[in-house]
Design a protein around this motif. Structure first.
Motif, PDB file in Angstrom:
ATOM      1  N   SER A   1       0.825  -1.218   0.000  1.00  0.00           N
ATOM      2  CA  SER A   1       0.000   0.000   0.000  1.00  0.00           C
ATOM      3  C   SER A   1       0.856   1.265   0.000  1.00  0.00           C
ATOM      4  N   LEU A   2       2.126   1.132   0.395  1.00  0.00           N
ATOM      5  CA  LEU A   2       3.048   2.273   0.372  1.00  0.00           C
ATOM      6  C   LEU A   2       3.898   2.293  -0.894  1.00  0.00           C
ATOM      7  N   GLY A   3       3.701   1.299  -1.769  1.00  0.00           N
ATOM      8  CA  GLY A   3       4.442   1.270  -3.019  1.00  0.00           C
ATOM      9  C   GLY A   3       5.657   0.377  -3.015  1.00  0.00           C
TER      10      GLY A   3
ATOM     11  N   THR B   1      -2.798 -10.219   4.493  1.00  0.00           N
ATOM     12  CA  THR B   1      -1.622  -9.372   4.321  1.00  0.00           C
ATOM     13  C   THR B   1      -1.950  -8.068   3.618  1.00  0.00           C
ATOM     14  N   LEU B   2      -2.680  -8.141   2.509  1.00  0.00           N
ATOM     15  CA  LEU B   2      -2.957  -6.935   1.734  1.00  0.00           C
ATOM     16  C   LEU B   2      -3.963  -6.021   2.430  1.00  0.00           C
ATOM     17  N   ILE B   3      -4.969  -6.586   3.057  1.00  0.00           N
ATOM     18  CA  ILE B   3      -5.926  -5.747   3.800  1.00  0.00           C
ATOM     19  C   ILE B   3      -5.218  -5.090   4.979  1.00  0.00           C
ATOM     20  N   GLY B   4      -4.342  -5.854   5.645  1.00  0.00           N
ATOM     21  CA  GLY B   4      -3.557  -5.270   6.725  1.00  0.00           C
ATOM     22  C   GLY B   4      -2.626  -4.182   6.229  1.00  0.00           C
ATOM     23  N   SER B   5      -2.071  -4.380   5.024  1.00  0.00           N
ATOM     24  CA  SER B   5      -1.228  -3.349   4.424  1.00  0.00           C
ATOM     25  C   SER B   5      -2.028  -2.077   4.175  1.00  0.00           C
ATOM     26  N   GLY B   6      -3.266  -2.233   3.699  1.00  0.00           N
ATOM     27  CA  GLY B   6      -4.111  -1.065   3.454  1.00  0.00           C
ATOM     28  C   GLY B   6      -4.478  -0.314   4.725  1.00  0.00           C
TER      29      GLY B   6
ATOM     30  N   GLY C   1      -4.209   1.619  -2.294  1.00  0.00           N
ATOM     31  CA  GLY C   1      -5.435   1.977  -1.599  1.00  0.00           C
ATOM     32  C   GLY C   1      -5.416   1.641  -0.127  1.00  0.00           C
ATOM     33  N   ASP C   2      -6.532   1.971   0.520  1.00  0.00           N
ATOM     34  CA  ASP C   2      -6.669   1.666   1.938  1.00  0.00           C
ATOM     35  C   ASP C   2      -7.195   0.246   2.103  1.00  0.00           C
TER      36      ASP C   2
ATOM     37  N   LEU D   1     -10.180  -0.955   2.758  1.00  0.00           N
ATOM     38  CA  LEU D   1     -11.427  -1.260   2.057  1.00  0.00           C
ATOM     39  C   LEU D   1     -11.180  -1.464   0.564  1.00  0.00           C
ATOM     40  N   TYR D   2     -10.203  -0.776   0.034  1.00  0.00           N
ATOM     41  CA  TYR D   2      -9.846  -0.953  -1.375  1.00  0.00           C
ATOM     42  C   TYR D   2      -9.473  -2.408  -1.647  1.00  0.00           C
ATOM     43  N   TYR D   3      -8.623  -2.974  -0.796  1.00  0.00           N
ATOM     44  CA  TYR D   3      -8.188  -4.355  -0.992  1.00  0.00           C
ATOM     45  C   TYR D   3      -9.304  -5.351  -0.652  1.00  0.00           C
ATOM     46  N   ALA D   4     -10.091  -5.051   0.372  1.00  0.00           N
ATOM     47  CA  ALA D   4     -11.202  -5.946   0.708  1.00  0.00           C
ATOM     48  C   ALA D   4     -12.193  -6.017  -0.453  1.00  0.00           C
ATOM     49  N   ASN D   5     -12.482  -4.876  -1.072  1.00  0.00           N
ATOM     50  CA  ASN D   5     -13.392  -4.856  -2.213  1.00  0.00           C
ATOM     51  C   ASN D   5     -12.784  -5.591  -3.409  1.00  0.00           C
ATOM     52  N   TYR D   6     -11.486  -5.450  -3.588  1.00  0.00           N
ATOM     53  CA  TYR D   6     -10.801  -6.148  -4.694  1.00  0.00           C
ATOM     54  C   TYR D   6     -10.942  -7.660  -4.538  1.00  0.00           C
TER      55      TYR D   6
END
Length: 268
Positions: free
Chosen positions: A14-16, A34-39, A203-204, A206-211
């Motif tokens: 999420s930070l690039g 991992t990705l939702i936690g990153s967001g 994204g934040d 929610l961005y990853y959760a929606n993905y």
């Protein structure tokens, strides 16, 4: 791929940093965690900075609304009224359109159209208005004995405010202000729907959760994970604000100390 490798690849995405491509097939539970936690890094960023900046402005708004001069009182009253009277979701859209118009006009504020800054500005102004009203109510209920004690000690002006009025205001307002802080972290999820773009899929939560909900056609895994992360975050917020509350009330007898009681807001 092991879960440790997944964390290494996507933990700071999420930070690039790390893998640029999101998983598309055979999505594992570890990848979702991992990705939702990153967001969540961005949700914490929005919440912490908005609360810090909003706290300072809220104090100024409370003092302004409590002032005798119309030049200070009316602007504070209208600011609080406008931001408390309109939905936060609408504020996001209006702010984005305004920032976009400024960018088109060549004002040089194009960076505000990105969620990193623009959405933070909206959250900051919104929490400042709500917190300002909370602090104003606390100012109006400061015990008269505290003010008389300050006069007896010869305190006046800023010294009187800093040593007596401001600490008493915080002590009285802190339980309600804790609920505002909790709401502000919840409100950071609205950034995903606000129209402010996320740069390069950074994204934040929610961005990853929606993905993941879109890719797996199963929203009953990523959204509960997101909720779990927020529950943990709010428990940390409650603990930190509880420690500050104890500090503010340390001089009072145990039975007179104000306790934090959570009052969930059904609608904002």
């Amino acid at each position: 791929m092991s879960c440790l490798q997944t964390i290494s690849d996507y933990g700071l995405r999420s930070l690039g940093y790390g893998e640029r491509l999101l998983p598309r097939t055979d999505i594992t539970l570890c990848e979702q965690f991992t990705l939702i936690g990153s967001g969540m890094i961005w949700n914490i960023y929005y919440g912490v900075l908005a609360l810090l900046a909003g706290f300072i402005m809220a104090t100024a708004l409370a003092v302004g609304k409590n002032a005798h001069s119309l030049w200070f009182r009316k602007p504070a009253e209208w600011f609080i009224f406008v931001f408390r009277g309109s939905p936060l979701f609408i504020q996001f859209f209006i702010a984005y359109l305004l920032f976009l118009e400024l960018k088109v006009a060549g004002v040089g504020l194009g960076f505000l159209t990105n969620a990193t800054i623009g959405a933070l500005v909206v959250l900051f102004l919104n929490t400042a208005a709500y917190s300002g009203e909370i602090f104003y109510g606390a100012l109006r209920t400061i015990p008269r004995g505290d003010l008389e004690a300050a006069d007896a000690y010869g305190l006046s002006g800023f010294s009187r405010f800093r040593r007596v009025i401001w600490p008493s205001m915080l002590r009285l307002a802190w339980p309600a202000y804790t609920n505002e802080a909790i709401f502000m972290f919840h409100a950071t999820t609205l950034v995903f729907f606000s129209g402010f773009p996320a740069m390069r899929q950074k994204g934040d939560a929610l961005y990853y959760a929606n993905y993941f909900a879109d890719k797996t056609f199963n929203p009953f895994v990523p959204y509960p994970i997101l909720a779990g992360y927020f529950i943990i975050l709010i428990l940390i917020v409650i603990s930190l604000y509880g420690l500050i509350n104890k500090r503010l009330n340390r001089h009072l007898p145990q039975e007179q100390r104000r306790k934090i009681r959570l009052r969930p807001q059904i609608i904002r």
